[in-house]
Scaffold this active site. Structure first.
Site, PDB file in Angstrom:
ATOM      1  N   ASP A 183       0.820  -1.211   0.000  1.00 12.53           N
ATOM      2  CA  ASP A 183       0.000   0.000   0.000  1.00 12.53           C
ATOM      3  C   ASP A 183       0.856   1.265   0.000  1.00 12.53           C
ATOM      4  O   ASP A 183       0.343   2.366  -0.185  1.00 12.53           O
ATOM      5  CB  ASP A 183      -0.958  -0.003   1.195  1.00 12.53           C
ATOM      6  CG  ASP A 183      -0.233  -0.241   2.506  1.00 12.53           C
ATOM      7  OD1 ASP A 183       0.451   0.680   2.977  1.00 12.53           O
ATOM      8  OD2 ASP A 183      -0.347  -1.355   3.060  1.00 12.53           O
ATOM      9  N   ASP A 236       6.463  -5.600   6.579  1.00 14.05           N
ATOM     10  CA  ASP A 236       5.101  -5.068   6.675  1.00 14.05           C
ATOM     11  C   ASP A 236       4.182  -6.050   5.966  1.00 14.05           C
ATOM     12  O   ASP A 236       3.761  -5.833   4.838  1.00 14.05           O
ATOM     13  CB  ASP A 236       5.060  -3.681   6.017  1.00 14.05           C
ATOM     14  CG  ASP A 236       3.668  -3.071   6.064  1.00 14.05           C
ATOM     15  OD1 ASP A 236       2.774  -3.646   6.712  1.00 14.05           O
ATOM     16  OD2 ASP A 236       3.477  -2.021   5.431  1.00 14.05           O
ATOM     17  N   SER A 237       3.894  -7.143   6.659  1.00 14.14           N
ATOM     18  CA  SER A 237       3.207  -8.258   5.995  1.00 14.14           C
ATOM     19  C   SER A 237       1.784  -8.422   6.501  1.00 14.14           C
ATOM     20  O   SER A 237       1.361  -7.782   7.459  1.00 14.14           O
ATOM     21  CB  SER A 237       3.969  -9.550   6.285  1.00 14.14           C
ATOM     22  OG  SER A 237       3.780  -9.926   7.639  1.00 14.14           O
ATOM     23  N   GLU A 246       7.270  -6.038  -2.910  1.00 12.26           N
ATOM     24  CA  GLU A 246       5.903  -6.506  -2.654  1.00 12.26           C
ATOM     25  C   GLU A 246       5.613  -7.662  -3.605  1.00 12.26           C
ATOM     26  O   GLU A 246       5.837  -7.555  -4.811  1.00 12.26           O
ATOM     27  CB  GLU A 246       4.915  -5.348  -2.874  1.00 12.26           C
ATOM     28  CG  GLU A 246       3.458  -5.741  -3.032  1.00 12.26           C
ATOM     29  CD  GLU A 246       2.850  -6.442  -1.815  1.00 12.26           C
ATOM     30  OE1 GLU A 246       2.994  -5.937  -0.698  1.00 12.26           O
ATOM     31  OE2 GLU A 246       2.231  -7.508  -2.001  1.00 12.26           O
TER      32      GLU A 246
HETATM   33  N1  AG3 Z   1      -0.227  -5.161   7.420  1.00 18.73           N
HETATM   34  C1  AG3 Z   1      -0.517  -5.862   8.662  1.00 18.73           C
HETATM   35  C2  AG3 Z   1      -1.969  -6.071   8.863  1.00 18.73           C
HETATM   36  C3  AG3 Z   1      -2.313  -7.213   9.724  1.00 18.73           C
HETATM   37  C4  AG3 Z   1      -3.739  -7.102  10.074  1.00 18.73           C
HETATM   38  N2  AG3 Z   1      -4.294  -8.333  10.496  1.00 18.73           N
HETATM   39  C5  AG3 Z   1      -5.616  -8.507  10.671  1.00 18.73           C
HETATM   40  N3  AG3 Z   1      -6.443  -7.551  10.417  1.00 18.73           N
HETATM   41  N4  AG3 Z   1      -6.052  -9.679  11.023  1.00 18.73           N
HETATM   42  C6  AG3 Z   1      -0.695  -3.831   7.359  1.00 18.73           C
HETATM   43  C7  AG3 Z   1      -0.424  -3.212   6.049  1.00 18.73           C
HETATM   44  C8  AG3 Z   1      -0.284  -1.745   6.187  1.00 18.73           C
HETATM   45  N5  AG3 Z   1       0.794  -1.260   5.423  1.00 18.73           N
END
Ligand code: AG3
Length: 282
Positions: free
Chosen positions: A94, A162-163, A113
């Site tokens: 994102d 950032d996963s 990504e």
């Molecule tokens: N990535 C981690 C989000 C994890 C959320 N998990 C959930 N909602 N179960 C965020 C991406 C932002 N750059």
């Protein structure tokens, strides 16, 4: 005869278990697309602005993304001695993390990504959050982050994972083999940080991240932040380094909308149940 108008309400829910979910009332569903890796949905919500979900899990909303993106970038930047300049983002399609790194003065960011569609969708629906992708300091690679860390010999001050949750495409990012390669990419004093899930609802994400990092790094620490749209609102990040993890004075770091110097100290103070999870790994 008068017919009462039927009002249909539309809701998006993230399911935490068979018995629990968080629901957002939505004005509209702007997109639903199945990619080679996952399903991406975008909703216009009433209370949180636009929301992106991946495989039914909230990734970001316009209203609270600042907490996550500040905390995943500013805390490790405060610990790094001197000013970090070179960043690697694994995931983060994102662009929120890369955009935040540019705000902090990074002059070179590589963002790897795996799913190019996350990037495309973000450019269209979150132009502000994803603006880093049109900045010449950012090199975007649509590729497998695991493969990238194996193959590259570039070095970084900060590596940010950032996963999504540790199921599906992100699973391989929560193991020690991955961190062995990450360690080789760190400059002196460099750090790696990952999001490590909700300690309350996803204790496994935290313990997985923690043990994967401990297998490779002498110094590992967990910190937390309040992110209202993620499960339980209580979220963890785990940071690791060969160097000591003492926050410096980081006087160059500005306050954010969430981050400030008190938060920097306080975020490492953990409730007993979180400490216990981490101890289980020792
Ligand atoms: N990535 C981690 C989000 C994890 C959320 N998990 C959930 N909602 N179960 C965020 C991406 C932002 N750059």
């Amino acid at each position: 005869m008068k017919i009462a108008m039927k009002l249909i309400e539309n809701w998006f829910s993230e399911r935490y278990s068979d018995n629990l979910q968080l629901s957002f009332r939505v004005m509209d569903q702007l997109l639903s697309v199945k990619t080679d890796f996952q399903r991406i949905d975008i909703f216009e919500t009433y209370d949180f602005g636009k929301l992106m979900s991946i495989d039914g899990t909230v990734q970001l909303t316009e209203r609270d993304e600042f907490v996550y993106h500040e905390m995943i970038t500013m805390v490790p930047s405060a610990i790094f001695r001197g000013r970090p300049k070179k960043g690697l983002v694994i995931g983060g399609g994102d662009g929120g993390t890369a955009s935040q790194l540019l705000k902090l003065g990074f002059d070179h960011v590589v963002n790897v990504e795996i799913d190019g569609q996350v990037v495309e969708v973000s450019k269209k629906y979150f132009p502000d959050i994803s603006k880093a992708f049109s900045d010449s300091r950012v090199k975007l690679l649509v590729d497998d982050g695991i493969k990238f860390v194996h193959d590259t010999d570039e070095k970084f001050d900060l590596v940010i994972v950032d996963s999504t949750d540790p199921v599906g495409p992100a699973e391989g990012l929560f193991n020690s083999n991955f961190y062995k390669y990450v360690r080789k990419l760190l400059n002196k004093g460099g750090l790696v940080v990952t999001q490590s899930g909700s300690p309350f609802y996803q204790p496994k994400a935290l313990t997985l991240a923690n043990s994967a990092m401990k297998a490779v790094f002498p110094n590992v620490a967990t910190y937390t932040a309040f992110i209202p749209t993620y499960p339980s609102g209580f979220w963890s990040f785990t940071v690791a380094s060969d160097s000591e993890l003492q926050p410096g004075d980081a006087s160059w770091l500005p306050d954010g909308k969430y981050f400030n110097k008190e938060v920097l100290k306080g975020c490492f103070m953990l409730p007993e149940f979180v400490k216990a999870l981490i101890r289980e790994n020792e």
